[in-house]
Design an enzyme around this catalytic site. Structure first.
Site, short mmCIF file in Angstrom:
data_model
loop_
_atom_site.label_atom_id
_atom_site.label_comp_id
_atom_site.label_asym_id
_atom_site.label_seq_id
_atom_site.Cartn_x
_atom_site.Cartn_y
_atom_site.Cartn_z
N ARG A 70 0.80 -1.24 0.00
CA ARG A 70 0.00 0.00 0.00
C ARG A 70 0.82 1.28 0.00
O ARG A 70 0.29 2.36 -0.23
CB ARG A 70 -0.93 0.01 1.22
CG ARG A 70 -0.17 0.08 2.54
CD ARG A 70 -1.00 -0.30 3.73
NE ARG A 70 -0.21 -0.23 4.96
CZ ARG A 70 0.71 -1.11 5.31
NH1 ARG A 70 0.99 -2.15 4.53
NH2 ARG A 70 1.38 -0.97 6.43
N LYS A 83 12.67 5.33 4.72
CA LYS A 83 11.51 5.75 3.93
C LYS A 83 11.63 7.20 3.45
O LYS A 83 11.21 7.53 2.35
CB LYS A 83 10.22 5.58 4.74
CG LYS A 83 9.80 4.15 4.91
CD LYS A 83 8.43 4.09 5.59
CE LYS A 83 8.06 2.65 5.85
NZ LYS A 83 6.77 2.54 6.56
N ASN A 128 0.20 6.81 14.70
CA ASN A 128 0.08 6.64 16.16
C ASN A 128 -0.44 7.92 16.81
O ASN A 128 -0.17 9.03 16.34
CB ASN A 128 1.42 6.21 16.76
CG ASN A 128 2.44 7.31 16.66
OD1 ASN A 128 2.50 8.18 17.52
ND2 ASN A 128 3.23 7.31 15.59
N THR A 131 2.05 10.89 18.21
CA THR A 131 2.50 11.85 17.20
C THR A 131 1.35 12.75 16.77
O THR A 131 1.52 13.96 16.60
CB THR A 131 3.07 11.11 15.97
OG1 THR A 131 4.09 10.23 16.43
CG2 THR A 131 3.66 12.06 14.96
N CYS A 172 -10.39 18.13 19.78
CA CYS A 172 -11.83 18.35 20.00
C CYS A 172 -12.61 17.11 19.55
O CYS A 172 -13.65 16.78 20.12
CB CYS A 172 -12.33 19.53 19.17
SG CYS A 172 -11.72 21.13 19.64
N CYS A 184 -2.62 -1.08 11.65
CA CYS A 184 -2.84 -1.83 10.42
C CYS A 184 -2.16 -3.19 10.51
O CYS A 184 -2.61 -4.15 9.89
CB CYS A 184 -2.31 -1.04 9.22
SG CYS A 184 -3.27 0.44 8.88
ZN LIG Z 1 -9.56 21.49 20.24
#
Ligand SMILES: [Zn+2]
Length: 256
Positions: A70, A83, A128, A131, A172, A184
């Protein structure tokens, strides 16, 4: 814009909402892309092809055989390569005019802030939550638009978070969802699904860079690959959000 650029981008310049002015904005723009995996691959390839002047790529992983199903920016001969470097090579082959900076170490703290500040748009193509939250905090603090995408199994999601009081931020929508992180590797993912979501992240980034903000404002897009259906949900900012709540509170003080 020189004659070669006018020719190269002619089909895009013809599009309403882009024109020469929009194309020049793309040529002058810098995008920061976090993650050169399934989402980052198509996102970076389309942004390079579309003429975004500078791309900063961040990824510290190396290409593995199970990525190739992919992560279409990498080739079989890139297995074992970093990468970020493999992607830089592919992007320069697509568009030699695009300036590509490859960061093959973990981007965090002051260094992350510096790159978020210098970018006109940030694309979250990582895998993740740690991050994702760090990137969201940096984008809110430094006022950089963030295009966030996620894909797993047959499900995709994306949203653009603008640096303004009327817009939500990533937190939020996903407050403290550190638990139950799905990967995955465990859940699986269909190859073209990451292409659908990553390409739309590039699309949203182009809309942001060419100032077509209405199309992306407060919008969460949900894709279900099993029924091939989309849902668009309007998401307001959360005034209690600990990352962007200050923006609404500031607005309230002014109107009081
Ligand atoms: Zn916010």
């Amino acid at each position: 814009m020189n004659p070669a650029q006018r020719e190269r981008y002619s089909r895009q310049i013809r599009v309403a909402g882009i024109g020469e002015e929009g194309q020049q904005r793309l040529l002058d723009a810098r995008a920061l892309i976090i993650g050169m995996g399934g989402l980052g691959s198509p996102a970076a390839m389309y942004l390079a092809a579309a003429g975004v002047g500078e791309l900063v790529l961040s990824d510290f992983d190396r290409v593995e055989e199970s990525n190739l199903q992919r992560q279409i920016i990498h080739r079989f001969e890139d297995i074992g390569e970093l990468k970020a470097l493999s992607a830089k090579r592919a992007l320069e082959a697509i568009n030699p005019e695009c300036r590509v900076l490859a960061i093959d170490w973990q981007l965090d703290g002051d260094e992350l802030a510096e790159h978020v500040r210098a970018a006109d748009v940030v694309l979250d193509c990582c895998d993740n939550f740690a991050t994702r939250f760090a990137l969201n905090r940096a984008c809110v603090r430094l006022g950089t638009p963030l295009v966030s995408g996620a894909a797993i199994r047959m499900e995709g999601q994306l949203a653009t978070f603008l640096p303004e009081a009327e817009s939500p931020c990533y937190e939020c929508i996903y407050p403290g969802s550190f638990e139950n992180e799905e990967t995955c590797a465990l859940e699986g993912v269909l190859a073209p699904l990451v292409g659908v979501v990553g390409s739309l992240q590039a699309m949203q980034a182009v809309l942001v860079l060419t100032r077509q903000l209405e199309a992306v404002r407060r919008k969460l897009l949900l894709f279900d690959g099993t029924s091939l259906s989309w849902r668009s949900v309007s998401v307001p900012p959360d005034p209690e959000c600990r990352t962007c709540g200050f923006r609404q509170n500031k607005g309230r003080l002014h109107s009081a």
